[in-house]
Write an enzyme that holds these catalytic residues in place. Structure first.
Site, PDB file in Angstrom:
ATOM      1  N   ARG A 121     -11.986 -17.634 -40.357  1.00 16.83           N
ATOM      2  CA  ARG A 121     -13.178 -16.862 -40.713  1.00 16.83           C
ATOM      3  C   ARG A 121     -13.161 -16.531 -42.211  1.00 16.83           C
ATOM      4  O   ARG A 121     -12.177 -15.974 -42.717  1.00 16.83           O
ATOM      5  CB  ARG A 121     -13.216 -15.558 -39.907  1.00 16.83           C
ATOM      6  CG  ARG A 121     -14.231 -14.532 -40.339  1.00 16.83           C
ATOM      7  CD  ARG A 121     -15.629 -14.950 -40.020  1.00 16.83           C
ATOM      8  NE  ARG A 121     -16.589 -13.904 -40.377  1.00 16.83           N
ATOM      9  CZ  ARG A 121     -17.900 -14.114 -40.434  1.00 16.83           C
ATOM     10  NH1 ARG A 121     -18.418 -15.317 -40.188  1.00 16.83           N
ATOM     11  NH2 ARG A 121     -18.713 -13.125 -40.745  1.00 16.83           N
ATOM     12  N   CYS A 149       0.841  -1.204   0.000  1.00 14.09           N
ATOM     13  CA  CYS A 149       0.000   0.000   0.000  1.00 14.09           C
ATOM     14  C   CYS A 149       0.873   1.249   0.000  1.00 14.09           C
ATOM     15  O   CYS A 149       1.398   1.638   1.057  1.00 14.09           O
ATOM     16  CB  CYS A 149      -0.886   0.018   1.228  1.00 14.09           C
ATOM     17  SG  CYS A 149      -1.752  -1.529   1.534  1.00 14.09           S
ATOM     18  N   GLU A 169       2.106   0.967 -11.606  1.00 12.93           N
ATOM     19  CA  GLU A 169       3.585   0.970 -11.552  1.00 12.93           C
ATOM     20  C   GLU A 169       4.167   2.133 -12.354  1.00 12.93           C
ATOM     21  O   GLU A 169       5.195   1.997 -13.006  1.00 12.93           O
ATOM     22  CB  GLU A 169       4.165  -0.360 -12.045  1.00 12.93           C
ATOM     23  CG  GLU A 169       4.098  -1.475 -11.019  1.00 12.93           C
ATOM     24  CD  GLU A 169       5.366  -1.655 -10.175  1.00 12.93           C
ATOM     25  OE1 GLU A 169       6.463  -1.341 -10.666  1.00 12.93           O
ATOM     26  OE2 GLU A 169       5.236  -2.097  -9.041  1.00 12.93           O
ATOM     27  N   ARG A 178      10.099  -2.590 -13.182  1.00 14.81           N
ATOM     28  CA  ARG A 178       9.160  -2.277 -14.262  1.00 14.81           C
ATOM     29  C   ARG A 178       9.146  -3.281 -15.415  1.00 14.81           C
ATOM     30  O   ARG A 178       8.084  -3.524 -15.991  1.00 14.81           O
ATOM     31  CB  ARG A 178       9.406  -0.852 -14.776  1.00 14.81           C
ATOM     32  CG  ARG A 178       8.798   0.143 -13.829  1.00 14.81           C
ATOM     33  CD  ARG A 178       9.045   1.580 -14.172  1.00 14.81           C
ATOM     34  NE  ARG A 178       8.277   2.403 -13.252  1.00 14.81           N
ATOM     35  CZ  ARG A 178       8.583   3.641 -12.928  1.00 14.81           C
ATOM     36  NH1 ARG A 178       9.637   4.231 -13.449  1.00 14.81           N
ATOM     37  NH2 ARG A 178       7.830   4.322 -12.096  1.00 14.81           N
ATOM     38  N   ALA A 182      -1.960  11.143  -3.713  1.00 15.95           N
ATOM     39  CA  ALA A 182      -0.557  10.817  -4.007  1.00 15.95           C
ATOM     40  C   ALA A 182      -0.502   9.567  -4.884  1.00 15.95           C
ATOM     41  O   ALA A 182      -0.409   8.449  -4.396  1.00 15.95           O
ATOM     42  CB  ALA A 182       0.222  10.603  -2.716  1.00 15.95           C
ATOM     43  N   THR A 225      -3.826  -3.427  -4.343  1.00 15.25           N
ATOM     44  CA  THR A 225      -4.118  -4.785  -4.802  1.00 15.25           C
ATOM     45  C   THR A 225      -4.125  -5.684  -3.566  1.00 15.25           C
ATOM     46  O   THR A 225      -3.160  -5.673  -2.796  1.00 15.25           O
ATOM     47  CB  THR A 225      -3.040  -5.230  -5.824  1.00 15.25           C
ATOM     48  OG1 THR A 225      -3.101  -4.330  -6.929  1.00 15.25           O
ATOM     49  CG2 THR A 225      -3.265  -6.658  -6.302  1.00 15.25           C
ATOM     50  N   TRP A 241      -6.202   2.128  -4.025  1.00 14.20           N
ATOM     51  CA  TRP A 241      -5.774   1.273  -5.143  1.00 14.20           C
ATOM     52  C   TRP A 241      -4.925   0.093  -4.712  1.00 14.20           C
ATOM     53  O   TRP A 241      -4.111  -0.394  -5.495  1.00 14.20           O
ATOM     54  CB  TRP A 241      -4.952   2.066  -6.176  1.00 14.20           C
ATOM     55  CG  TRP A 241      -5.570   3.284  -6.730  1.00 14.20           C
ATOM     56  CD1 TRP A 241      -5.048   4.543  -6.681  1.00 14.20           C
ATOM     57  CD2 TRP A 241      -6.800   3.376  -7.443  1.00 14.20           C
ATOM     58  NE1 TRP A 241      -5.891   5.415  -7.306  1.00 14.20           N
ATOM     59  CE2 TRP A 241      -6.970   4.721  -7.779  1.00 14.20           C
ATOM     60  CE3 TRP A 241      -7.782   2.456  -7.811  1.00 14.20           C
ATOM     61  CZ2 TRP A 241      -8.100   5.178  -8.482  1.00 14.20           C
ATOM     62  CZ3 TRP A 241      -8.881   2.904  -8.514  1.00 14.20           C
ATOM     63  CH2 TRP A 241      -9.024   4.248  -8.832  1.00 14.20           C
TER      64      TRP A 241
HETATM   65  C1  LIG Z   1      -5.987  -1.812 -10.676  1.00 11.35           C
HETATM   66  C2  LIG Z   1      -4.956  -1.014  -9.947  1.00 11.35           C
HETATM   67  C3  LIG Z   1      -4.110  -1.660  -9.053  1.00 11.35           C
HETATM   68  C4  LIG Z   1      -3.155  -0.920  -8.341  1.00 11.35           C
HETATM   69  N1  LIG Z   1      -2.384  -1.532  -7.396  1.00 11.35           N
HETATM   70  C5  LIG Z   1      -1.639  -0.789  -6.545  1.00 11.35           C
HETATM   71  C6  LIG Z   1      -1.012  -1.365  -5.412  1.00 11.35           C
HETATM   72  O1  LIG Z   1      -1.089  -2.573  -5.195  1.00 11.35           O
HETATM   73  N2  LIG Z   1      -0.342  -0.555  -4.554  1.00 11.35           N
HETATM   74  C7  LIG Z   1      -0.224   0.784  -4.758  1.00 11.35           C
HETATM   75  O2  LIG Z   1       0.387   1.467  -3.945  1.00 11.35           O
HETATM   76  N3  LIG Z   1      -0.793   1.388  -5.846  1.00 11.35           N
HETATM   77  C8  LIG Z   1      -1.502   0.618  -6.733  1.00 11.35           C
HETATM   78  N4  LIG Z   1      -2.133   1.212  -7.813  1.00 11.35           N
HETATM   79  C9  LIG Z   1      -2.008   2.669  -7.997  1.00 11.35           C
HETATM   80  C10 LIG Z   1      -1.290   3.076  -9.259  1.00 11.35           C
HETATM   81  O3  LIG Z   1       0.086   2.872  -9.127  1.00 11.35           O
HETATM   82  C11 LIG Z   1      -1.671   4.544  -9.540  1.00 11.35           C
HETATM   83  O4  LIG Z   1      -2.996   4.528 -10.005  1.00 11.35           O
HETATM   84  C12 LIG Z   1      -0.758   5.219 -10.526  1.00 11.35           C
HETATM   85  O5  LIG Z   1       0.499   5.431  -9.950  1.00 11.35           O
HETATM   86  C13 LIG Z   1      -1.303   6.556 -11.024  1.00 11.35           C
HETATM   87  O6  LIG Z   1      -1.712   7.363  -9.978  1.00 11.35           O
HETATM   88  P1  LIG Z   1      -3.148   8.079 -10.022  1.00 11.35           P
HETATM   89  O7  LIG Z   1      -4.146   7.005 -10.307  1.00 11.35           O
HETATM   90  O8  LIG Z   1      -3.320   8.844  -8.775  1.00 11.35           O
HETATM   91  O9  LIG Z   1      -3.107   9.021 -11.269  1.00 11.35           O
HETATM   92  P2  LIG Z   1      -2.539  10.528 -11.306  1.00 11.35           P
HETATM   93  O10 LIG Z   1      -1.160  10.558 -10.756  1.00 11.35           O
HETATM   94  O11 LIG Z   1      -3.541  11.452 -10.726  1.00 11.35           O
HETATM   95  O12 LIG Z   1      -2.439  10.771 -12.879  1.00 11.35           O
HETATM   96  C14 LIG Z   1      -3.576  11.149 -13.658  1.00 11.35           C
HETATM   97  C15 LIG Z   1      -3.080  11.441 -15.079  1.00 11.35           C
HETATM   98  O13 LIG Z   1      -2.158  12.562 -15.049  1.00 11.35           O
HETATM   99  C16 LIG Z   1      -0.936  12.166 -15.641  1.00 11.35           C
HETATM  100  N5  LIG Z   1       0.172  12.832 -14.950  1.00 11.35           N
HETATM  101  C17 LIG Z   1       0.394  12.959 -13.600  1.00 11.35           C
HETATM  102  N6  LIG Z   1       1.533  13.622 -13.371  1.00 11.35           N
HETATM  103  C18 LIG Z   1       2.076  13.920 -14.572  1.00 11.35           C
HETATM  104  C19 LIG Z   1       3.263  14.575 -15.012  1.00 11.35           C
HETATM  105  N7  LIG Z   1       4.142  15.055 -14.127  1.00 11.35           N
HETATM  106  N8  LIG Z   1       3.483  14.704 -16.343  1.00 11.35           N
HETATM  107  C20 LIG Z   1       2.596  14.201 -17.252  1.00 11.35           C
HETATM  108  N9  LIG Z   1       1.458  13.555 -16.899  1.00 11.35           N
HETATM  109  C21 LIG Z   1       1.215  13.424 -15.594  1.00 11.35           C
HETATM  110  C22 LIG Z   1      -0.854  10.653 -15.446  1.00 11.35           C
HETATM  111  O14 LIG Z   1       0.042  10.066 -16.370  1.00 11.35           O
HETATM  112  C23 LIG Z   1      -2.294  10.271 -15.686  1.00 11.35           C
HETATM  113  O15 LIG Z   1      -2.542  10.171 -17.060  1.00 11.35           O
HETATM  114  C24 LIG Z   1      -3.039   0.473  -8.562  1.00 11.35           C
HETATM  115  C25 LIG Z   1      -3.879   1.104  -9.495  1.00 11.35           C
HETATM  116  C26 LIG Z   1      -4.842   0.384 -10.158  1.00 11.35           C
HETATM  117  C27 LIG Z   1      -5.756   1.117 -11.109  1.00 11.35           C
END
Ligand SMILES: Cc1cc2nc3c(=O)[nH]c(=O)nc-3n(C[C@H](O)[C@H](O)[C@H](O)COP(=O)(O)OP(=O)(O)OC[C@H]3O[C@@H](n4cnc5c(N)ncnc54)[C@H](O)[C@@H]3O)c2cc1C
Length: 408
Positions: free
Chosen positions: A292, A128, A388, A267, A134, A164, A162
């Site tokens: 097909r 987590c 990731e 990664r 964040a 997992t 988020w």
């Molecule tokens: C199914 C799923 C499983 C997950 N599992 C885990 C887990 O086990 N543990 C954990 O800790 N997290 C987990 N995550 C979290 C995941 O790592 C985050 O969703 C991811 O890092 C993006 O963060 P955010 O969703 O807050 O998007 P945001 O950071 O809010 O980004 C929103 C958009 O803005 C863009 N953006 C943001 N900053 C910039 C920048 N500086 N320049 C250009 N574009 C930018 C992003 O690319 C994106 O398109 C999981 C997420 C999902 C959906």
């Protein structure tokens, strides 16, 4: 260092074929059902545990393959079977890696077995880090861990999102702020043991894809854990914080955003998952195009279809090569001077999204239904460009590494 070869050795081929058999016989047939149910596929995890795929031993063996290809090969095969079930099987590994990377030998020996349980009573673990405010910007994390000197305990408060396996895990690994002045350098990781008071599951997300994998919020309210639950121990943390404070005082080094600088070595594993999904969709599309018939001949007789398949396969092979290169670099301790780990994840995840969309197109109306798996694979593929580190963050890491400039 292993000699350069483009061929897997006999042992690797054996492991790959064994994993492929499990993916084809156990994972693939269960994929549609668990996608619809949107639930953790416990019976499949149990099967994986019985045959030895769901265990630390298995991952350790793959991890220490001297060519670096053990993990990407395993990920590709399991995710070829199904991405949602694949993540349910390997999700615990993400938390285990957190302990392996930062924990003492005693912590590794105590907690990792509890993350997996055993074949008769399987358990899962959660890592987590992300929070509502964040995500990409890990440095703005707010979950706080404060040391209670009198009791020798850490007290954690905050909301993770988020995660997992969040809330259903036997062991949670939680990243929290121990010194807010230091940005991501002031973070530390904690074990939250089974049944700890104050940890609860928030909302479980209803997702677009990888629906067999449980994703939820984790709420921490005055969660108290013994001092030994701090990964790496207090002495090491105090030394690390003192060094970071010195550097901050000297005004030199900018405190970097961890999400942008780290994970280079992990990664490629996500890239390999994406290769597995892309390859699965490509294979379905190739078979379909050969059988097909329209206008009195198989649709693959049309260049418009055949060339798409040629492009799909070319991109998948290119993605795999980038993943294998980065994995080989990681195991051999090569510096990622061009962010090759991020490159592999970026290219493979974008490839999976594109290839699965092309597969739907090649299957026509059937591709758009749940009778055929490519619809699910396309939904699943969308995750690879998000977790990731999103594709945009990978590009940022690559651009910064190449230029040496703090591009925003
Ligand atoms: C199914 C799923 C499983 C997950 N599992 C885990 C887990 O086990 N543990 C954990 O800790 N997290 C987990 N995550 C979290 C995941 O790592 C985050 O969703 C991811 O890092 C993006 O963060 P955010 O969703 O807050 O998007 P945001 O950071 O809010 O980004 C929103 C958009 O803005 C863009 N953006 C943001 N900053 C910039 C920048 N500086 N320049 C250009 N574009 C930018 C992003 O690319 C994106 O398109 C999981 C997420 C999902 C959906």
């Amino acid at each position: 260092m292993a000699e350069f070869t483009m061929e897997l050795n006999d042992e690797q081929k054996e492991v790959r074929d064994w994993l492929h058999g499990f993916a084809a016989d156990v994972i693939r047939p269960a994929a549609a059902e668990w996608d619809e149910r949107e639930e953790t596929p416990w019976p499949v995890i149990q099967e994986a545990a019985k045959v030895g795929i769901y265990s630390l031993d298995f991952y350790a063996q793959q991890y220490f393959d001297p060519t670096g290809l053990g993990i990407p090969m395993a990920m590709e095969e399991l995710f070829w079977g199904d991405a949602g079930i694949g993540l349910s099987i390997v999700g615990t590994g993400l938390a285990a890696v957190g302990v392996l990377a930062n924990g003492t030998e005693e912590q590794i020996g105590t907690w990792i077995p509890q993350m997996y349980g055993d074949a008769n009573d399987v358990k899962v673990a959660a890592f987590c880090s992300s929070e509502p405010d964040a995500g990409s910007d890990v440095a703005s994390m707010r979950t706080r861990a404060v040391y209670d000197e009198a009791k020798g305990e850490w007290v954690l408060n905050g909301t993770k999102t988020w995660a997992t396996n969040g809330g259903i895990a036997n062991v949670h690994v939680v990243v929290a702020v121990v010194d807010p002045e230091l940005g991501s350098k002031g973070h530390a990781s904690f074990i939250i043991p089974p049944n700890t008071l104050g940890l609860s599951q928030g909302q479980k997300f209803k997702k677009h894809g990888i629906r067999a994998s449980h994703t939820a919020e984790v709420v921490l309210e005055n969660v108290r854990v013994p001092g030994h639950c701090l990964l790496g121990g207090k002495e090491k943390l105090d030394q690390r914080l003192a060094r970071a404070r010195e550097r901050a005082k000297a005004g030199g080094e900018r405190v970097k955003n961890a999400a942008m600088a780290t994970f280079e070595a992990s990664r490629p594993a996500v890239g390999a998952m994406a290769v597995g999904t892309a390859r699965a969709a490509y294979e379905v599309a190739l078979d379909y195009a050969k059988t097909r018939e329209q206008f009195g001949r198989p649709i693959i007789d049309n260049q418009g279809v055949a060339f798409q398949l040629a492009d799909m396969r070319t991109s998948i092979d290119a993605a795999r090569l980038l993943v294998w290169r980065a994995s080989w670099m990681a195991i051999n301790g090569k510096p990622f001077t061009a962010a090759e780990g991020s490159m592999s994840k970026l290219f493979a995840s974008e490839t999976a999204k594109k290839v699965t969309a092309q597969a739907i197109q090649i299957l026509g109306g059937n591709g758009y239904t749940r009778e055929y798996p490519v619809e699910r694979m396309h939904r699943d593929a969308a995750i690879y460009t998000i977790f990731e580190g999103t594709s945009e963050i990978q590009r940022l890491v690559i651009a910064r590494t190449l230029s040496g400039m703090s591009i925003r």
